[in-house]
Scaffold this active site. Structure first.
Site, PDB file in Angstrom:
ATOM      1  N   LYS A 280       1.608  -0.237  15.146  1.00 24.84           N
ATOM      2  CA  LYS A 280       3.027  -0.304  15.506  1.00 24.84           C
ATOM      3  C   LYS A 280       3.460  -1.522  16.321  1.00 24.84           C
ATOM      4  CE  LYS A 280       4.626   3.119  13.423  1.00 24.84           C
ATOM      5  NZ  LYS A 280       4.985   2.657  12.115  1.00 24.84           N
TER       6      LYS A 280
ATOM      7  N   TYR B 104       4.346   6.428  10.164  1.00 19.50           N
ATOM      8  CA  TYR B 104       3.495   5.266   9.841  1.00 19.50           C
ATOM      9  C   TYR B 104       4.275   4.261   8.995  1.00 19.50           C
ATOM     10  CZ  TYR B 104      -0.848   2.696   8.965  1.00 19.50           C
ATOM     11  OH  TYR B 104      -1.823   1.729   8.926  1.00 19.50           O
TER      12      TYR B 104
ATOM     13  N   TYR C  94      -8.970   5.307   7.850  1.00 16.30           N
ATOM     14  CA  TYR C  94      -9.053   5.701   9.260  1.00 16.30           C
ATOM     15  C   TYR C  94     -10.084   6.828   9.315  1.00 16.30           C
ATOM     16  CZ  TYR C  94      -4.729   3.167  10.406  1.00 16.30           C
ATOM     17  OH  TYR C  94      -3.784   2.194  10.609  1.00 16.30           O
TER      18      TYR C  94
ATOM     19  N   PRO D  59      -3.535   0.259  19.204  1.00 17.83           N
ATOM     20  CA  PRO D  59      -3.307  -0.244  17.847  1.00 17.83           C
ATOM     21  C   PRO D  59      -3.420   0.791  16.721  1.00 17.83           C
ATOM     22  CG  PRO D  59      -5.421  -0.992  18.694  1.00 17.83           C
ATOM     23  CD  PRO D  59      -4.754  -0.289  19.819  1.00 17.83           C
TER      24      PRO D  59
ATOM     25  N   HIS E  69       0.848  -1.200   0.000  1.00 20.82           N
ATOM     26  CA  HIS E  69       0.000   0.000   0.000  1.00 20.82           C
ATOM     27  C   HIS E  69       0.873   1.236   0.000  1.00 20.82           C
ATOM     28  CE1 HIS E  69      -3.942  -1.912   1.741  1.00 20.82           C
ATOM     29  NE2 HIS E  69      -3.394  -2.645   0.782  1.00 20.82           N
TER      30      HIS E  69
HETATM   31  P1  FAD Z   1       2.911 -11.825  21.665  1.00 16.70           P
HETATM   32  O1  FAD Z   1       2.465 -11.920  20.252  1.00 16.70           O
HETATM   33  O2  FAD Z   1       1.909 -11.527  22.716  1.00 16.70           O
HETATM   34  O3  FAD Z   1       3.646 -13.185  22.009  1.00 16.70           O
HETATM   35  C1  FAD Z   1       3.997 -13.551  23.324  1.00 16.70           C
HETATM   36  C2  FAD Z   1       3.949 -15.057  23.434  1.00 16.70           C
HETATM   37  O4  FAD Z   1       4.343 -15.440  24.743  1.00 16.70           O
HETATM   38  C3  FAD Z   1       2.545 -15.593  23.217  1.00 16.70           C
HETATM   39  O5  FAD Z   1       2.576 -16.593  22.222  1.00 16.70           O
HETATM   40  C4  FAD Z   1       2.145 -16.118  24.587  1.00 16.70           C
HETATM   41  O6  FAD Z   1       1.269 -17.222  24.495  1.00 16.70           O
HETATM   42  C5  FAD Z   1       3.501 -16.466  25.172  1.00 16.70           C
HETATM   43  N1  FAD Z   1       3.514 -16.550  26.631  1.00 16.70           N
HETATM   44  C6  FAD Z   1       2.837 -15.783  27.515  1.00 16.70           C
HETATM   45  N2  FAD Z   1       3.060 -16.209  28.769  1.00 16.70           N
HETATM   46  C7  FAD Z   1       3.924 -17.239  28.677  1.00 16.70           C
HETATM   47  C8  FAD Z   1       4.515 -18.097  29.628  1.00 16.70           C
HETATM   48  N3  FAD Z   1       4.239 -18.000  30.920  1.00 16.70           N
HETATM   49  N4  FAD Z   1       5.346 -19.062  29.197  1.00 16.70           N
HETATM   50  C9  FAD Z   1       5.620 -19.202  27.870  1.00 16.70           C
HETATM   51  N5  FAD Z   1       5.066 -18.421  26.926  1.00 16.70           N
HETATM   52  C10 FAD Z   1       4.228 -17.458  27.323  1.00 16.70           C
HETATM   53  N6  FAD Z   1       0.196  -4.525  16.112  1.00 16.70           N
HETATM   54  C11 FAD Z   1       0.461  -3.960  14.928  1.00 16.70           C
HETATM   55  O7  FAD Z   1       1.625  -3.626  14.638  1.00 16.70           O
HETATM   56  N7  FAD Z   1      -0.546  -3.733  14.015  1.00 16.70           N
HETATM   57  C12 FAD Z   1      -1.800  -4.134  14.257  1.00 16.70           C
HETATM   58  O8  FAD Z   1      -2.619  -3.986  13.389  1.00 16.70           O
HETATM   59  C13 FAD Z   1      -2.123  -4.767  15.501  1.00 16.70           C
HETATM   60  N8  FAD Z   1      -3.364  -5.234  15.761  1.00 16.70           N
HETATM   61  C14 FAD Z   1      -3.561  -5.950  16.917  1.00 16.70           C
HETATM   62  C15 FAD Z   1      -4.783  -6.522  17.141  1.00 16.70           C
HETATM   63  C16 FAD Z   1      -4.974  -7.281  18.295  1.00 16.70           C
HETATM   64  C17 FAD Z   1      -6.320  -7.935  18.512  1.00 16.70           C
HETATM   65  C18 FAD Z   1      -3.961  -7.432  19.278  1.00 16.70           C
HETATM   66  C19 FAD Z   1      -4.178  -8.213  20.552  1.00 16.70           C
HETATM   67  C20 FAD Z   1      -2.731  -6.863  19.034  1.00 16.70           C
HETATM   68  C21 FAD Z   1      -2.515  -6.135  17.855  1.00 16.70           C
HETATM   69  N9  FAD Z   1      -1.283  -5.597  17.579  1.00 16.70           N
HETATM   70  C22 FAD Z   1      -1.053  -4.961  16.419  1.00 16.70           C
HETATM   71  C23 FAD Z   1      -0.174  -5.786  18.480  1.00 16.70           C
HETATM   72  C24 FAD Z   1       0.681  -6.974  18.066  1.00 16.70           C
HETATM   73  O9  FAD Z   1      -0.133  -8.077  17.794  1.00 16.70           O
HETATM   74  C25 FAD Z   1       1.645  -7.268  19.201  1.00 16.70           C
HETATM   75  O10 FAD Z   1       2.385  -6.091  19.458  1.00 16.70           O
HETATM   76  C26 FAD Z   1       2.593  -8.412  18.837  1.00 16.70           C
HETATM   77  O11 FAD Z   1       1.903  -9.636  18.870  1.00 16.70           O
HETATM   78  C27 FAD Z   1       3.756  -8.467  19.824  1.00 16.70           C
HETATM   79  O12 FAD Z   1       4.502  -9.633  19.614  1.00 16.70           O
HETATM   80  P2  FAD Z   1       5.228 -10.335  20.825  1.00 16.70           P
HETATM   81  O13 FAD Z   1       5.895 -11.537  20.240  1.00 16.70           O
HETATM   82  O14 FAD Z   1       6.036  -9.346  21.552  1.00 16.70           O
HETATM   83  O15 FAD Z   1       4.068 -10.742  21.837  1.00 16.70           O
HETATM   84  C1  DHB Z   2      -4.958  -3.192  11.465  1.00 17.83           C
HETATM   85  C2  DHB Z   2      -4.919  -2.884  12.792  1.00 17.83           C
HETATM   86  C3  DHB Z   2      -4.507  -1.634  13.163  1.00 17.83           C
HETATM   87  O1  DHB Z   2      -4.434  -1.311  14.449  1.00 17.83           O
HETATM   88  C4  DHB Z   2      -4.148  -0.683  12.238  1.00 17.83           C
HETATM   89  O2  DHB Z   2      -3.769   0.544  12.639  1.00 17.83           O
HETATM   90  C5  DHB Z   2      -4.184  -0.999  10.922  1.00 17.83           C
HETATM   91  C6  DHB Z   2      -4.589  -2.277  10.536  1.00 17.83           C
HETATM   92  C7  DHB Z   2      -5.382  -4.544  11.059  1.00 17.83           C
HETATM   93  O3  DHB Z   2      -5.638  -5.378  11.934  1.00 17.83           O
HETATM   94  O4  DHB Z   2      -5.454  -4.802   9.853  1.00 17.83           O
END
Ligand code: FAD
Ligand code: DHB
Length: 402
Positions: free
Chosen positions: A305, A395, A208, A301, A75
């Protein structure tokens, strides 16, 4: 209890933990991953959807770009829109024109799939569905992680370093003593209701939308799957939002009354409420424990980021651990926390700013004055070169070493 040894014990197999293990493997460093959920559960979580250009560059450089290029969708920018006095305006903000960088729509689920496959190919050890994960002696020279594996065996994993990649609710952050740790937090007075729908997106790039009823976002996962969000009160019960109500609210908030644009609806296959917070915990390193991703920080979100920050953290961490464990230089591990936090605070500010600009405040916390300021800000970023370039630069993403 059986005892094993590795160079880096990684807690958490989300994008941060999986990518760290891949980067370390490429540098010849052995790691073991511990995850408390099953692979299917991790893959089933619907989360982020947007990769910034530096994330795509990094993934491509380390052999994980092929499917993004084939199945992802590049995009050039986003649409920003608002509805005031019943009149809608939609503006396209072109990141490529402003800062020469684009973003890619490629779901976190797909990134995770690619990373799991890479880890399997590399033959590195992973333990899924572990329990009772505890960190030991991280301030000393011989840190360890104990856990109970899927078969009920108690295990002790000794390592040179422990990477806490276990997300916001994982145990690693508490491995940094309370008298060393400092946290910053902002909880927002609203949440997002997110839906995944089996319908072609009604837009070519993300929309947005500011609306007096609340924020809405039209995103997507593929040519046939849309991802949409609505601002709702915090702790909203999903049961309050039957599908018809969701589509009606989305059509109202995303409609802008021009060019005959309409929102296509379709079957909703997932629906959930996401709380919104900003959170930063410092330092990101204590002795031989290193935090990365959501374990150290959460952003709301709106700026897309969270996933990108997790990717940036582990890129810096892999470089630092490689310099330390392979070349014997501790300079980068010593500066890891400071280096990572520079970008964390930049993204924390950007996510807060996008969030504050686009969400209406509940009665009592905001008024018509706040709304005029938001509208003025939106007009500025869509009409001024400098305003647009600032949004675009953040962004589309600053370089990982920023
Ligand atoms: P996580 O993905 O949370 O991974 C952590 C892992 O540790 C998990 O698999 C968990 O099960 C595991 N864990 C937890 N406790 C334990 C334990 N005791 N022992 C062993 N393992 C454990 N970010 C964006 O950039 N853009 C988006 O559009 C966006 N949309 C989102 C939508 C949703 C619904 C959510 C919840 C988040 C969104 N985010 C988005 C944020 C993004 O998903 C997170 O920032 C990202 O997953 C971070 O990755 P991570 O590996 O640090 O943590
Ligand atoms: C999505 C989520 C976001 O928070 C965002 O800013 C853009 C896209 C998504 O889940 O596609």
């Amino acid at each position: 209890m059986s005892t094993t040894r590795t160079q880096v014990a990684i807690v958490g197999a989300g994008p941060a933990g999986l990518l760290l293990s891949h980067l370390l493997d490429r540098a010849g460093i052995d790691s073991v991953l511990l995850e408390n959920r099953s692979p299917d559960y991790v893959l089933g979580r619907i989360r982020a959807g947007v990769l910034e250009s530096s994330s795509v560059d990094l993934l491509s450089e380390v052999g994980l770009g092929e499917r993004i290029a084939r199945e992802g969708d590049e995009h050039r920018g986003i649409y920003l829109q608002w509805t005031a006095e019943g009149q809608g305006e939609r503006h396209h903000l072109d990141f490529v024109d402003h800062v020469g960088r684009s973003v890619w729509v490629y779901g976190q689920t797909e990134v995770t799939k690619d990373l799991m496959a890479a880890r399997e190919r590399a033959g590195q050890q992973s333990h899924y569905e572990v329990r009772d994960v505890e960190l030991h002696d991280v301030a000393g020279d011989r840190p360890a992680v104990t856990f109970t594996d899927r078969d009920g065996t108690h295990q002790r994993l000794e390592a040179d370093a422990v990477a806490g990649c276990d997300g916001f609710h994982g145990p690693s952050r508490a491995g940094i003593p309370a008298d060393v740790r400092r946290t910053w937090e902002r909880v927002y007075p609203y949440a997002w209701l997110g839906v995944l729908a089996e319908v072609a997106p009604s837009t070519d790039e993300l929309i947005y939308a500011w609306h007096p009823d609340g924020f809405a976002l039209h995103s997507m996962r593929s040519r046939t799957v849309s991802r949409l969000y609505l601002q709702v009160p915090p702790d909203e019960d999903v049961a309050q939002w039957p599908d018809d109500r969701v589509w009606e609210a989305l059509a109202t908030r995303l409609g802008h009354g021009q060019d005959g644009w309409t929102l296509q609806d379709g079957p909703i296959v997932e629906k959930s409420v996401l709380p919104m917070r900003s959170f930063v915990s410092t330092p990101m390193r204590h002795g031989r424990l290193f935090l990365a991703g959501d374990a150290a920080h959460i952003v709301p979100p709106t700026g897309a980021k969270g996933l990108n920050l997790a990717i940036a953290d582990v890129t810096l961490l892999a470089r630092a651990l490689t310099a330390w464990l392979v070349e014997g230089s501790s300079t980068l591990v010593d500066s890891y926390s400071e280096d990572a936090l520079r970008r964390v605070w930049r993204c924390t500010h950007f996510s807060w700013w996008m969030t504050s600009m686009l969400h209406t405040l509940p009665p009592g916390q905001g008024d018509a004055f706040d709304q005029q300021l938001q509208l003025s800000q939106l007009r500025w970023v869509t009409s001024s070169q400098a305003g647009a370039a600032g949004l675009a630069e953040n962004y589309a993403g600053l370089p990982i070493g920023f």
